[in-house]
Design an enzyme around this catalytic site. Structure first.
Site, PDB file in Angstrom:
ATOM      1  N   ASN A  28     -68.582  91.061  17.459  1.00 54.52           N
ATOM      2  CA  ASN A  28     -67.483  90.365  18.119  1.00 54.52           C
ATOM      3  C   ASN A  28     -67.591  90.509  19.625  1.00 54.52           C
ATOM      4  O   ASN A  28     -68.080  91.514  20.149  1.00 54.52           O
ATOM      5  CB  ASN A  28     -66.123  90.857  17.610  1.00 54.52           C
ATOM      6  CG  ASN A  28     -65.605  92.054  18.382  1.00 54.52           C
ATOM      7  OD1 ASN A  28     -65.016  91.906  19.449  1.00 54.52           O
ATOM      8  ND2 ASN A  28     -65.855  93.257  17.849  1.00 54.52           N
ATOM      9  N   CYS A  38     -64.195 101.083  28.080  1.00 53.05           N
ATOM     10  CA  CYS A  38     -64.020  99.998  29.047  1.00 53.05           C
ATOM     11  C   CYS A  38     -64.709 100.358  30.352  1.00 53.05           C
ATOM     12  O   CYS A  38     -64.767 101.531  30.719  1.00 53.05           O
ATOM     13  CB  CYS A  38     -62.535  99.805  29.363  1.00 53.05           C
ATOM     14  SG  CYS A  38     -61.619  99.149  28.000  1.00 53.05           S
TER      15      CYS A  38
HETATM   16  C1  LIG Z   1     -62.522  91.330  16.413  1.00 52.59           C
HETATM   17  C2  LIG Z   1     -62.381  92.749  16.840  1.00 52.59           C
HETATM   18  C3  LIG Z   1     -61.542  93.068  17.908  1.00 52.59           C
HETATM   19  C4  LIG Z   1     -61.387  94.393  18.327  1.00 52.59           C
HETATM   20  N1  LIG Z   1     -60.530  94.690  19.356  1.00 52.59           N
HETATM   21  C5  LIG Z   1     -60.326  95.987  19.706  1.00 52.59           C
HETATM   22  C6  LIG Z   1     -59.393  96.330  20.725  1.00 52.59           C
HETATM   23  O1  LIG Z   1     -58.703  95.482  21.312  1.00 52.59           O
HETATM   24  N2  LIG Z   1     -59.254  97.662  21.066  1.00 52.59           N
HETATM   25  C7  LIG Z   1     -59.976  98.647  20.417  1.00 52.59           C
HETATM   26  O2  LIG Z   1     -59.801  99.819  20.744  1.00 52.59           O
HETATM   27  N3  LIG Z   1     -60.844  98.338  19.435  1.00 52.59           N
HETATM   28  C8  LIG Z   1     -61.043  97.052  19.058  1.00 52.59           C
HETATM   29  N4  LIG Z   1     -61.937  96.742  18.045  1.00 52.59           N
HETATM   30  C9  LIG Z   1     -62.680  97.836  17.365  1.00 52.59           C
HETATM   31  C10 LIG Z   1     -62.070  98.189  16.012  1.00 52.59           C
HETATM   32  O3  LIG Z   1     -60.727  98.664  16.156  1.00 52.59           O
HETATM   33  C11 LIG Z   1     -62.920  99.257  15.279  1.00 52.59           C
HETATM   34  O4  LIG Z   1     -63.044 100.393  16.120  1.00 52.59           O
HETATM   35  C12 LIG Z   1     -64.320  98.768  14.930  1.00 52.59           C
HETATM   36  O5  LIG Z   1     -64.296  97.417  14.525  1.00 52.59           O
HETATM   37  C13 LIG Z   1     -64.982  99.617  13.837  1.00 52.59           C
HETATM   38  O6  LIG Z   1     -64.266  99.588  12.618  1.00 52.59           O
HETATM   39  P1  LIG Z   1     -64.642  98.571  11.407  1.00 52.59           P
HETATM   40  O7  LIG Z   1     -66.113  98.734  11.122  1.00 52.59           O
HETATM   41  O8  LIG Z   1     -63.757  98.953  10.262  1.00 52.59           O
HETATM   42  O9  LIG Z   1     -64.347  97.188  11.901  1.00 52.59           O
HETATM   43  C14 LIG Z   1     -62.098  95.427  17.632  1.00 52.59           C
HETATM   44  C15 LIG Z   1     -62.945  95.095  16.566  1.00 52.59           C
HETATM   45  C16 LIG Z   1     -63.097  93.782  16.151  1.00 52.59           C
HETATM   46  C17 LIG Z   1     -64.002  93.476  14.976  1.00 52.59           C
END
Ligand SMILES: Cc1cc2nc3c(=O)[nH]c(=O)nc-3n(C[C@H](O)[C@H](O)[C@H](O)COP(=O)(O)O)c2cc1C
Length: 321
Positions: A83, A144
């Site tokens: 993403n 960030c």
């Molecule tokens: C579309 C998308 C948007 C995300 N936006 C944020 C965000 O705004 N802030 C943040 O700390 N992590 C964000 N993440 C990271 C997720 O919270 C998470 O740490 C990461 O996707 C790993 O977990 P997963 O494998 O279950 O998706 C985002 C992830 C995805 C896929």
């Protein structure tokens, strides 16, 4: 369905206690919806019983609204997803005014995910939130770039991470502060300790991994951005190790996330030390994943003759031998 072994105990999966405490925040079950994958919660309220979640973390909030990155913003990869949303969000003031009043009516702990591009950004976003009602706590996204330090990630260096947590801790006088670590670090234990020393109440491990996908025919990125963040099952073994290392290094609770799709994934994270978990990418395929995991967790623990999730926590050895 209750298994034959239930009769043996005279109990059923419904008797399994999934509740956990992350510092002062009590969760009915250990599964939270991860930041950025569940919007502001309200968008999912017609699909999911929000009160069935252990908790919910909002999309990252910045001081000013952000439009985000150009499309396409998502693409599938082998066992994962990339993403590049570009941290699009309505801005903290609009969140407080337009989203939080409706969100806080649901009986579920809500954490506001906070990010910024300098120390003051983080403090100011938290100050706006401190004046609002209806939040259980904050989750600081430190993956960030710090524009005042040449764009180096806050979360890539223990001294810079300590600095941003110190500033945020000062601003967050009234609520628990969780810090979400970047997976791109030489020593996650050092980072975890640096953040704990500045007064974090819990760690979230971890964010996505910088990655890319291209199309050789066009010679272009498959995202509107050149690169993005990798999530989903592909990252689980890598993040599992980070959660283990971080859990060994600190006394505060660690919340694990990365590639969770099944109850076994949740229990793997708990085994290496996680006190709770978050589900991100899996909610894209099925928004009801967290609800499903809750009942599967009860079944799985019951089958293993465990009646609280905490019985499993940190069962994996810290050292060989
Ligand atoms: C579309 C998308 C948007 C995300 N936006 C944020 C965000 O705004 N802030 C943040 O700390 N992590 C964000 N993440 C990271 C997720 O919270 C998470 O740490 C990461 O996707 C790993 O977990 P997963 O494998 O279950 O998706 C985002 C992830 C995805 C896929």
């Amino acid at each position: 369905m209750t298994s034959p072994s239930a009769a043996k105990f005279g109990r059923s999966p419904a008797d399994v206690d999934l509740s956990v405490a992350i510092g002062a925040i009590r969760l009915r079950n250990p599964i939270l919806a991860a930041s950025g994958t569940f919007g502001y919660g309200l968008e999912f309220a017609h699909l999911v019983d929000l009160t069935s979640l252990g908790g919910f973390v909002t999309k990252g909030l910045s001081l000013e609204p952000m439009e985000g990155a150009p499309p396409p913003r998502l693409c599938e990869t082998s066992s994962g997803m990339l993403n590049a949303i570009g941290l699009q969000n309505v801005g903290v003031r609009a969140f407080v005014k337009e989203k939080l009043p409706a969100l806080s009516k649901f009986d579920v702990p809500v954490l506001a995910n906070v990010f910024g591009y300098c120390l003051e950004d983080y403090s100011q976003v938290i100050r706006v939130l401190e004046d609002a009602e209806g939040l259980a706590g904050y989750e600081l996204n430190i993956s960030c770039p710090n524009v005042k330090k040449g764009g180096l990630q806050f979360g890539g260096d223990p001294a810079m991470a300590a600095e941003v947590v110190r500033a945020a801790r000062k601003a967050a006088a009234n609520r628990p502060l969780w810090v979400k670590l970047s997976p791109l670090v030489a020593d996650i234990g050092l980072m975890a300790k640096a953040v704990e020393a500045e007064g974090a109440d819990a760690l979230t491990v971890a964010n996505t991994y910088p990655a890319m996908a291209v199309d050789y025919r066009t010679g272009r990125s498959r995202l509107g951005n050149l690169t993005g963040g990798l999530s989903g099952p592909a990252i689980k073994p890598i993040t599992l190790r980070l959660v283990w290392e971080a859990s060994k290094a600190v006394k505060i609770p660690v919340v694990g996330l990365g590639g969770i799709e099944t109850a076994a994934d949740v229990l793997d994270y708990v085994t290496v030390g996680a006190a709770a978990v978050q589900v991100g990418t899996a909610s894209f395929a099925d928004p009801q994943t967290s609800e499903r995991l809750r009942s599967e967790l009860r079944e799985a623990l019951f089958e293993s003759k465990m009646f609280t999730i905490n019985e499993l926590r940190g069962k994996f050895p810290a050292e060989i031998g």
